[in-house]
Design an enzyme around this catalytic site. Structure first.
Site, PDB file in Angstrom:
ATOM      1  N   ASP A   1       0.843  -1.205   0.000  1.00  0.00           N
ATOM      2  CA  ASP A   1       0.000   0.000   0.000  1.00  0.00           C
ATOM      3  C   ASP A   1       0.872   1.246   0.000  1.00  0.00           C
ATOM      4  O   ASP A   1       2.057   1.208  -0.364  1.00  0.00           O
ATOM      5  CB  ASP A   1      -0.976  -0.062   1.198  1.00  0.00           C
ATOM      6  N   ASP A   2       0.320   2.339   0.419  1.00  0.00           N
ATOM      7  CA  ASP A   2       0.959   3.651   0.416  1.00  0.00           C
ATOM      8  C   ASP A   2       2.352   3.605   1.063  1.00  0.00           C
ATOM      9  O   ASP A   2       2.597   2.804   1.967  1.00  0.00           O
ATOM     10  CB  ASP A   2       0.050   4.590   1.230  1.00  0.00           C
TER      11      ASP A   2
ATOM     12  N   LYS B   1      -4.062  -1.199  -6.666  1.00  0.00           N
ATOM     13  CA  LYS B   1      -5.115  -0.544  -5.871  1.00  0.00           C
ATOM     14  C   LYS B   1      -5.038   0.935  -6.224  1.00  0.00           C
ATOM     15  O   LYS B   1      -4.056   1.603  -5.911  1.00  0.00           O
ATOM     16  CB  LYS B   1      -4.874  -0.770  -4.383  1.00  0.00           C
ATOM     17  N   TRP B   2      -6.051   1.449  -6.897  1.00  0.00           N
ATOM     18  CA  TRP B   2      -6.052   2.828  -7.429  1.00  0.00           C
ATOM     19  C   TRP B   2      -6.852   3.702  -6.471  1.00  0.00           C
ATOM     20  O   TRP B   2      -8.066   3.649  -6.436  1.00  0.00           O
ATOM     21  CB  TRP B   2      -6.691   2.828  -8.816  1.00  0.00           C
ATOM     22  N   ASP B   3      -6.149   4.510  -5.716  1.00  0.00           N
ATOM     23  CA  ASP B   3      -6.784   5.290  -4.655  1.00  0.00           C
ATOM     24  C   ASP B   3      -7.044   6.722  -5.113  1.00  0.00           C
ATOM     25  O   ASP B   3      -6.487   7.191  -6.119  1.00  0.00           O
ATOM     26  CB  ASP B   3      -5.844   5.285  -3.433  1.00  0.00           C
TER      27      ASP B   3
ATOM     28  N   ASN C   1      -7.895  10.236  -2.699  1.00  0.00           N
ATOM     29  CA  ASN C   1      -8.202  10.555  -1.307  1.00  0.00           C
ATOM     30  C   ASN C   1      -8.737  11.948  -1.003  1.00  0.00           C
ATOM     31  O   ASN C   1      -8.696  12.367   0.146  1.00  0.00           O
ATOM     32  CB  ASN C   1      -6.955  10.308  -0.457  1.00  0.00           C
TER      33      ASN C   1
ATOM     34  N   CYS D   1     -10.509   2.601  -5.285  1.00  0.00           N
ATOM     35  CA  CYS D   1     -10.612   2.982  -3.879  1.00  0.00           C
ATOM     36  C   CYS D   1     -10.646   4.499  -3.853  1.00  0.00           C
ATOM     37  O   CYS D   1     -10.060   5.147  -4.718  1.00  0.00           O
ATOM     38  CB  CYS D   1      -9.367   2.442  -3.157  1.00  0.00           C
TER      39      CYS D   1
ATOM     40  N   ASP E   1     -13.001   2.289   4.399  1.00  0.00           N
ATOM     41  CA  ASP E   1     -11.833   2.188   5.276  1.00  0.00           C
ATOM     42  C   ASP E   1     -12.199   1.563   6.608  1.00  0.00           C
ATOM     43  O   ASP E   1     -11.331   1.314   7.441  1.00  0.00           O
ATOM     44  CB  ASP E   1     -11.227   3.581   5.510  1.00  0.00           C
TER      45      ASP E   1
HETATM   46  C1  DGJ Z   1      -7.076   5.391   1.787  1.00  0.00           C
HETATM   47  C2  DGJ Z   1      -7.428   3.973   1.532  1.00  0.00           C
HETATM   48  O1  DGJ Z   1      -8.793   3.773   1.665  1.00  0.00           O
HETATM   49  C3  DGJ Z   1      -6.637   3.092   2.484  1.00  0.00           C
HETATM   50  O2  DGJ Z   1      -7.008   1.760   2.325  1.00  0.00           O
HETATM   51  C4  DGJ Z   1      -5.176   3.292   2.237  1.00  0.00           C
HETATM   52  O3  DGJ Z   1      -4.845   2.826   0.976  1.00  0.00           O
HETATM   53  C5  DGJ Z   1      -4.814   4.753   2.373  1.00  0.00           C
HETATM   54  N1  DGJ Z   1      -5.666   5.593   1.589  1.00  0.00           N
HETATM   55  C6  DGJ Z   1      -3.384   4.998   2.009  1.00  0.00           C
HETATM   56  O4  DGJ Z   1      -3.042   6.306   2.014  1.00  0.00           O
END
Ligand code: DGJ
Length: 819
Positions: free
Chosen positions: A402-403, A512-514, A516, A562, A584
């Site tokens: 992940d990140d 996993k394409w986030d 935020n 995501c 989350d």
């Molecule tokens: C938000 C995602 O929903 C989490 O699962 C994780 O990937 C974080 N971002 C990472 O910054």
């Protein structure tokens, strides 16, 4: 009117049927105008006469009289300036407003008699007029799907077998702006999808047209006891089911966040009477779109209800030059005559078979383990390998990094945009990590968030103009990051290049394409002033282009979308990313409600669900592993915790559970899905256990298409008073005449002798060591007794026709079937 006149003038080419249907439409367009009533009557008589006497006997005289009548009955408007004047025979007509406003329409515009919320709003630049009364021109039915060049996803994109489309051409007879209503249906499925295409073919010199509102679909319903079901929430709390009775006035559902949003989901249900799981008529609406959207539900003074579905019109406009077209996203409407459950299964079939790329149709989602809640930003090569070791032992198939792996990303203030491995953390890069992870027997996946940039990044320093913002104003930041301007082709290409390079550099099999943060300051320096209203929609089109290019270039890579959890969990993205992270929040109680709501339209195999650590990082609640397992099984299934922190016994239990998932996943991921209503403690209102309202008990199940296997789950949030039993759990979807064997997996262990409300001494272990044999009819009509032992207890049953030959064996409190 012009068309009717032209048709009659051209004596040799009169099609009496068409003439009559044109007059009928004009009559309703003019709100029952008496002239048109007479015209319609005349055309009807002509039609009958001609069909009786044959073509040669065409009564030209009658046509002449009709023409004269039409000339007399035309109601010219006050003279418009020369350059705006309609061509001969195209004078607009007035209508009786009251009638138009109460008709059930397929498309509606404002300003000529329909006072309800319209499907469209346009502005002609030259004179500022906003009228667009549309009349039916013609229609055609075609096999397959009307081609689309918009880049938007639509049902049947990859699989149009058996599809048929109805294309209805509407026209504004004054300007000749054309509107196409495009409907698609698929064999044996009670659903229709609808989109709209607007073409500015204005012939009266009005120049450019700005679309101010352009909905995908308008559905008008007669009066009924309509109820609305919609999905609401927030971060870590997405898609809770909300129901209400519709009354006079307008309900707006939507998002103006640039993403489909955590807060409301682009889906709603109109139900005749309160929505129920297994009975009643309902219409589900799902918009295939990932940006700003709007659903308007309006009950007018007549009691009729209009549902308008499409793009949000907040800060929206779209400039249409001469001969240019605009296409809306697609709205899918599903009808069910047997409640929400049947509607859900129709959506799940449609999305699974007609939207998701065929190469993923039979996917059994790999069991993954994600580093986020275990390691957060501390993703060092050696640490990752340590993290992987017990995962392999537990049966995990895919490790998701992940990140934190790129730039100098030790926290969320830096490096988004710089998609190059951090050599401190990955000294041998992603390639070296993939080699080591693969050598251990795991696939490697990675997290990316390519739509974003931190101010502290090389990318921002080189291209500050690539960020959505107004140059003269302060910008709003979210999670310390800014949004890249995806309306710009060069930004799209930058993202495509970065992700392509990563995917080509190492054996990465999952992304996993986030995303935020929401969009704000939606101003693009690359667009002219009159196109600034296009930024939100162009952003989404840019995103879709990126996904289209990447997923066609790397078809073997599984994409999961995501957005801070489930902030962009919409059907559209499933066209490229067949999995989506639900939330989350992985706490079992929270997830139960989230997944109940999400499952209203989403296939279960698309719902990203993981077993996370306890206490939960979001709620600080603790649930036993079994309960967390049962909830994660109801989705893609993965792990989001550090297995090194488990005891040997817990790791063994995890391994058994992962193996059990392997046994059940085909039924869960590719079976028919049922939420089970009517189950609960005394006083629980009916249907609560299927997700509507606040319930203490929830239940759901999966059945294979052949109905020979099933998996049933239930969870209790709050167990009622000691000694009270919940009602029997009635199953669904089985064959009444089949004899099923039932076995409970992982029965909750309780101490012997502890009074736990179970009527048999010895507790559930004794009770469930037996295999129950019951017919489908008994299971569905009488139901089975279920006993919960404490708050947070859960139950998992497997059903098989005839039953397997071996008895379950007990292992350390976990019952598994011997293989
Ligand atoms: C938000 C995602 O929903 C989490 O699962 C994780 O990937 C974080 N971002 C990472 O910054």
């Amino acid at each position: 009117m012009g068309e009717l006149l032209r048709m009659v003038e051209d004596e040799d080419d009169i099609d009496p049927q068409q003439l009559w249907s044109l007059a009928t439409n004009m009559k309703s367009e003019r709100g029952g105008d008496w002239h048109m009533a007479r015209v319609e009557n005349l055309t009807w008589r002509l039609r009958n006469m001609w069909s009786k006497n044959g073509q040669e006997a065409k009564n030209i005289g009658a046509a002449q009289r009709l023409l004269q009548f039409l000339e007399k009955s035309s109601v010219p408007l006050k003279k418009a300036p020369e350059e705006m004047r309609a061509p001969e025979g195209l004078q607009s007509v007035g209508g009786r407003q009251g009638l138009k406003g109460s008709q059930l329409l397929e498309v509606s515009e404002f300003g000529t008699g329909d006072f309800r919320t319209p499907s469209m709003d346009v502005c002609f630049r030259k004179d500022g007029s906003r009228l667009l009364p549309l009349v039916y021109k013609h229609h055609r039915v075609i096999d397959g799907i009307l081609p689309s060049t918009s880049g938007l996803p639509f049902l049947g994109r990859h699989n149009s077998q058996g599809a048929q489309s109805l294309v209805v051409d509407m026209v504004d007879t004054y300007t000749e702006v054309q509107v196409q209503l495009v409907y698609t249906v698929f064999p044996s499925i009670s659903a229709v999808s609808r989109r709209m295409v607007v073409k500015n073919s204005s012939k009266v010199g009005l120049g450019g047209v700005d679309l101010m509102k352009c909905m995908s679909a308008t559905f008008d319903f007669s009066t009924d006891d309509w109820h609305l079901l919609s999905l609401h929430g927030g971060w870590a709390n997405e898609r809770h089911i909300n129901t209400r009775r519709i009354q006079e006035g307008m309900i707006h559902l939507g998002s103006n966040r640039g993403v489909s949003s955590h807060q409301m989901n682009p889906f709603c249900v109109l139900s005749s009477g309160p929505p129920a799981e297994d009975h009643g008529q309902c219409f589900g609406f799902c918009l295939l779109y990932s940006g700003n959207w709007l659903m308007e539900v309006e009950q007018s003074q007549t009691g009729c209800v209009r549902v308008n579905v499409g793009l949000s019109n907040t800060h929206f406009s779209w400039a249409l030059g001469n001969q240019e077209s605009f296409e809306t996203p697609e709205c899918v409407c599903v009808f069910s005559d047997a409640g929400l459950g049947k509607m859900t299964r129709t959506f799940q079939h449609l999305i699974g078979e007609r939207l998701i790329a065929p190469r993923w149709h039979d996917l059994v989602c790999p069991v993954l383990i994600n580093t986020w809640e275990a390691l957060y930003f501390e993703v060092y090569h050696d640490k990752i390998l340590e993290f992987a070791k017990p995962a392999i032992e537990a049966g995990v198939e895919l490790l998701v990094l992940d990140d934190g792996w790129f730039g100098k990303r030790d926290d969320d203030t830096t490096s988004l945009g710089d998609w190059v491995e951090d050599p401190r953390k990955l000294p041998r890069g992603l390639k070296g990590l993939a080699q080591d992870v693969n050598a251990m027997g795991l696939k490697l996946g990675i997290w990316v968030e390519p739509e974003m940039v931190n101010q502290d990044s090389q990318l921002y320093r080189s291209h500050p103009e690539w960020v959505l913002h107004h140059p003269g104003r302060l910008r709003s930041e979210g999670r310390n990051q800014l949004v890249l301007d995806l309306t710009r082709r060069e930004v799209q290409d930058y993202i495509i290049d970065c992700v392509s390079q990563i995917l080509s550099s190492a054996n990465i099999e999952y992304i996993k394409w986030d995303m935020n943060r929401a969009l704000t300051d939606a101003f693009s320096a690359a667009l002219p002033p009159q196109q600034q209203g296009e930024v939100y929609h162009r952003y989404v089109l840019g995103l879709y282009r990126i996904f289209e290019v990447l997923t066609s270039s790397f078809p073997h890579v599984l994409f999961e979308s995501c957005a801070s959890g489930g902030g962009r969990f919409d059907a559209a993205l499933l066209a490229w990313c067949p999995q989506a992270w639900c939330s989350d929040n992985s706490d079992a109680f929270s997830r139960t409600r989230i997944q109940m709501g999400t499952s209203m339209w989403a296939p279960v195999r698309c719902m990203g669900a993981h077993i996370a650590a306890c206490p939960s990082h979001q709620t600080h609640r603790t649930h036993m592993l079994k309960t967390r397992f049962i909830v994660a099984l109801w989705g893609t299934f993965g792990l989001e915790l550090d297995l090194n922190k488990l005891s040997r016994e817990e790791l063994k239990e995890m391994k058994e559970l992962v193996a059990l998932r392997g046994k059940l996943c085909q039924v869960v991921l590719h079976g028919e899905y049922f939420r089970l209503p009517g189950f609960g403690y005394p006083g629980a209102s009916h249907s609560n256990s299927a997700g509507i309202g606040d319930s203490h008990v929830y239940a759901w199940m999966f059945v294979t298409p052949e109905k020979d296997r099933a998996v049933v789950s239930a969870i209790v949030f709050h167990r009622d008073t000691v000694g009270k039993f919940p009602s029997r759990l009635k199953l669904q979807g089985l064959r009444p005449d089949y004899l099923y064997s039932l076995i409970e997996h992982v029965p909750t262990t309780v101490e012997e002798g502890v009074f736990n409300g179970i009527f048999q001494p010895g507790g559930p272990q004794f009770k469930h060591r037996r295999r129950l044999m019951l017919t489908g009819a008994v299971l569905m009509e009488v139901g089975i007794p279920v006993h919960f032992n404490f708050d947070g207890d859960a139950m998992l049953l497997e059903l098989e026709v005839g039953g397997p030959s071996q008895e379950p064996k007990e292992s350390n409190g976990v019952h598994v079937l011997a293989s």
